[in-house]
Scaffold this motif. Structure first.
Motif, PDB file in Angstrom:
ATOM      1  N   SER A   5       0.638  -1.432   0.128  1.00  0.00           N
ATOM      2  CA  SER A   5       0.263  -0.240  -0.271  1.00  0.00           C
ATOM      3  C   SER A   5       1.176   1.227  -0.477  1.00  0.00           C
ATOM      4  O   SER A   5       0.673   2.610  -0.937  1.00  0.00           O
ATOM      5  CB  SER A   5      -0.971  -0.245   0.742  1.00  0.00           C
ATOM      6  N   ASN A   6       1.686   0.946   0.677  1.00  0.00           N
ATOM      7  CA  ASN A   6       2.537   2.939   1.142  1.00  0.00           C
ATOM      8  C   ASN A   6       3.494   2.815  -0.423  1.00  0.00           C
ATOM      9  O   ASN A   6       3.976   3.655  -1.080  1.00  0.00           O
ATOM     10  CB  ASN A   6       4.013   2.504   1.437  1.00  0.00           C
ATOM     11  N   ALA A   7       3.512   1.799  -1.456  1.00  0.00           N
ATOM     12  CA  ALA A   7       4.773   1.859  -3.323  1.00  0.00           C
ATOM     13  C   ALA A   7       3.327   2.436  -3.716  1.00  0.00           C
ATOM     14  O   ALA A   7       3.508   3.355  -4.318  1.00  0.00           O
ATOM     15  CB  ALA A   7       4.576   0.099  -3.367  1.00  0.00           C
ATOM     16  N   ASN A   8       1.557   2.017  -3.354  1.00  0.00           N
ATOM     17  CA  ASN A   8       0.824   2.869  -4.192  1.00  0.00           C
ATOM     18  C   ASN A   8       0.402   4.537  -4.292  1.00  0.00           C
ATOM     19  O   ASN A   8       0.113   5.387  -4.137  1.00  0.00           O
ATOM     20  CB  ASN A   8       0.403   1.642  -5.007  1.00  0.00           C
ATOM     21  N   GLY A   9       0.716   4.561  -2.221  1.00  0.00           N
ATOM     22  CA  GLY A   9      -0.747   5.154  -1.537  1.00  0.00           C
ATOM     23  C   GLY A   9      -1.293   4.716  -0.809  1.00  0.00           C
ATOM     24  O   GLY A   9      -2.335   4.548  -1.644  1.00  0.00           O
ATOM     25  N   SER A  10      -1.086   5.922   0.089  1.00  0.00           N
ATOM     26  CA  SER A  10      -3.027   5.652   0.463  1.00  0.00           C
ATOM     27  C   SER A  10      -3.167   6.521   1.217  1.00  0.00           C
ATOM     28  O   SER A  10      -3.009   6.678   2.826  1.00  0.00           O
ATOM     29  CB  SER A  10      -3.009   4.423   1.492  1.00  0.00           C
ATOM     30  N   ASN A  11      -3.583   8.147   0.640  1.00  0.00           N
ATOM     31  CA  ASN A  11      -3.916   8.959   1.217  1.00  0.00           C
ATOM     32  C   ASN A  11      -4.793  10.223   0.393  1.00  0.00           C
ATOM     33  O   ASN A  11      -5.052  10.254  -1.167  1.00  0.00           O
ATOM     34  CB  ASN A  11      -2.017  10.194   1.369  1.00  0.00           C
ATOM     35  N   THR A  12      -4.658  11.555   0.561  1.00  0.00           N
ATOM     36  CA  THR A  12      -5.520  12.151  -0.084  1.00  0.00           C
ATOM     37  C   THR A  12      -5.409  13.416  -0.079  1.00  0.00           C
ATOM     38  O   THR A  12      -6.177  14.308  -0.554  1.00  0.00           O
ATOM     39  CB  THR A  12      -7.487  12.140   0.121  1.00  0.00           C
ATOM     40  N   HIS A 224       0.104   4.021   6.860  1.00  0.00           N
ATOM     41  CA  HIS A 224      -0.196   5.102   5.949  1.00  0.00           C
ATOM     42  C   HIS A 224       0.254   6.429   5.456  1.00  0.00           C
ATOM     43  O   HIS A 224      -0.136   7.463   6.303  1.00  0.00           O
ATOM     44  CB  HIS A 224      -1.123   4.677   4.882  1.00  0.00           C
ATOM     45  N   LEU A 225       1.027   7.014   4.389  1.00  0.00           N
ATOM     46  CA  LEU A 225       1.947   7.546   4.798  1.00  0.00           C
ATOM     47  C   LEU A 225       1.137   8.714   4.138  1.00  0.00           C
ATOM     48  O   LEU A 225       0.362   8.460   2.999  1.00  0.00           O
ATOM     49  CB  LEU A 225       3.632   7.666   4.083  1.00  0.00           C
ATOM     50  N   THR A 226       1.420  10.152   5.113  1.00  0.00           N
ATOM     51  CA  THR A 226       0.986  11.665   3.646  1.00  0.00           C
ATOM     52  C   THR A 226       1.119  11.549   2.220  1.00  0.00           C
ATOM     53  O   THR A 226       2.404  11.333   2.143  1.00  0.00           O
ATOM     54  CB  THR A 226       0.955  12.314   4.545  1.00  0.00           C
ATOM     55  N   ALA A 227       1.129  12.743   2.270  1.00  0.00           N
ATOM     56  CA  ALA A 227       1.097  13.087   0.855  1.00  0.00           C
ATOM     57  C   ALA A 227       3.135  13.464   1.376  1.00  0.00           C
ATOM     58  O   ALA A 227       4.578  13.551   0.170  1.00  0.00           O
ATOM     59  CB  ALA A 227       0.857  14.314   0.227  1.00  0.00           C
ATOM     60  N   ALA A 228       2.990  14.851   2.246  1.00  0.00           N
ATOM     61  CA  ALA A 228       4.666  14.706   2.911  1.00  0.00           C
ATOM     62  C   ALA A 228       5.112  13.172   2.574  1.00  0.00           C
ATOM     63  O   ALA A 228       6.811  14.188   2.167  1.00  0.00           O
ATOM     64  CB  ALA A 228       4.098  15.879   3.868  1.00  0.00           C
ATOM     65  N   GLY A 229       4.807  13.080   3.999  1.00  0.00           N
ATOM     66  CA  GLY A 229       5.670  11.137   3.602  1.00  0.00           C
ATOM     67  C   GLY A 229       5.693  10.949   2.539  1.00  0.00           C
ATOM     68  O   GLY A 229       7.181  10.288   2.927  1.00  0.00           O
ATOM     69  N   GLN A 230       5.091  11.055   1.223  1.00  0.00           N
ATOM     70  CA  GLN A 230       5.404  10.709   0.563  1.00  0.00           C
ATOM     71  C   GLN A 230       6.664  10.865  -0.333  1.00  0.00           C
ATOM     72  O   GLN A 230       7.570  10.570  -1.058  1.00  0.00           O
ATOM     73  CB  GLN A 230       4.528   9.855  -0.528  1.00  0.00           C
TER      74      GLN A 230
END
Length: 247
Positions: A5-12, A224-230
């Motif tokens: 999930s953190n590879a494809n992203g789970s955030n808004t 799950h990472l935020t956009a800032a985290g990603q």
């Protein structure tokens, strides 16, 4: 881009028309949706093999944004998101997929085989001069509880087999990323996987390690990472990539 999930992203909270807008030279090769297996301009969120609700931005776009300025002006970057949420080496949760090379689990897609197939299609679509410059791996939450040597054996086999079955990746840096700090703190049994990821460059040639963002960059208390985290994670991946090129 491979992993869960953190590879494809789970955030808004990503900004596709702001901080996270992609240069016109950055494209993607979707694994799902109406543009599946077509080269299209990259726009967050990218379309992986199987997303994790609510979808979102992973580290692939931020990595590509840092890679692009280092390339010749005529070059383009193609992000190939071969990711599926909730998937482990030998087991799965959210989506029915497993990553271990040659492993058969009833009702589950073998994601290593899917990677080879999808990458071949992407290379064919990109043209005869296409190369694989880097492979990014972010996975491990679903394997929590496994010993370091057990997880490391599966990961090392995956890296070696990928380089054998996909000649264009034979000399590409393989970059692994660490699990979020909050996840490791909430689940102490993840330490074996975390250590296996951290020690990958000591075991396998031409591999790099990207540290997770500092505490405070998850949107669900643990995972799950935020956009800032990603964005931070993508920068850490690029730093690991540069370190291998400079070394």
């Amino acid at each position: 881009m491979m992993g869960q999930s953190n590879a494809n992203g789970s955030n808004t909270d990503y900004e596709p028309d702001g901080l996270d807008v992609r240069d016109p030279r950055i494209h993607t090769f979707p694994g799902s949706g109406p543009d599946i297996r077509r080269i299209v301009p990259a726009r967050e969120p990218l379309a992986p093999i199987g997303g994790h609700p609510p979808g979102g931005m992973g580290p692939g776009g931020p990595f590509a944004a840092r890679l692009l300025p280092s390339l010749p002006a005529q070059d383009r970057v193609l992000i190939v998101p071969i990711t599926m949420g909730g998937t482990g080496m030998r087991r799965h949760t959210s989506y029915p997929g497993v990553w271990k090379v040659g492993f058969v689990k009833r009702g589950a897609l073998n994601l290593f085989d899917k990677t080879i197939d999808h990458a071949h299609c992407a290379l064919q679509a990109a043209g005869s001069d296409a190369t694989i410059d880097a492979v990014i791996w972010h996975q491990g939450e679903t394997d929590g509880g496994r010993a370091e040597d057990e997880y490391a054996a599966d990961l090392d086999q995956l890296i070696t087999s990928l380089r054998q079955k996909l000649p264009q990746a034979a000399n590409a840096p393989f970059l692994v990323g660490q699990l979020p700090e909050e996840r490791r703190r909430a689940y102490p049994d993840h330490q074996g996987v975390a250590d296996a990821l951290r020690h990958t460059p000591e075991r396998v040639p031409n591999t790099g390690y990207a540290e997770a963002p500092p505490s405070g960059h998850v949107n669900d208390e643990t995972t799950h990472l935020t956009a800032a985290g990603q964005r931070i994670l993508g920068a850490n991946y690029f730093r690991a990539y540069q370190g291998l090129l400079d070394g």
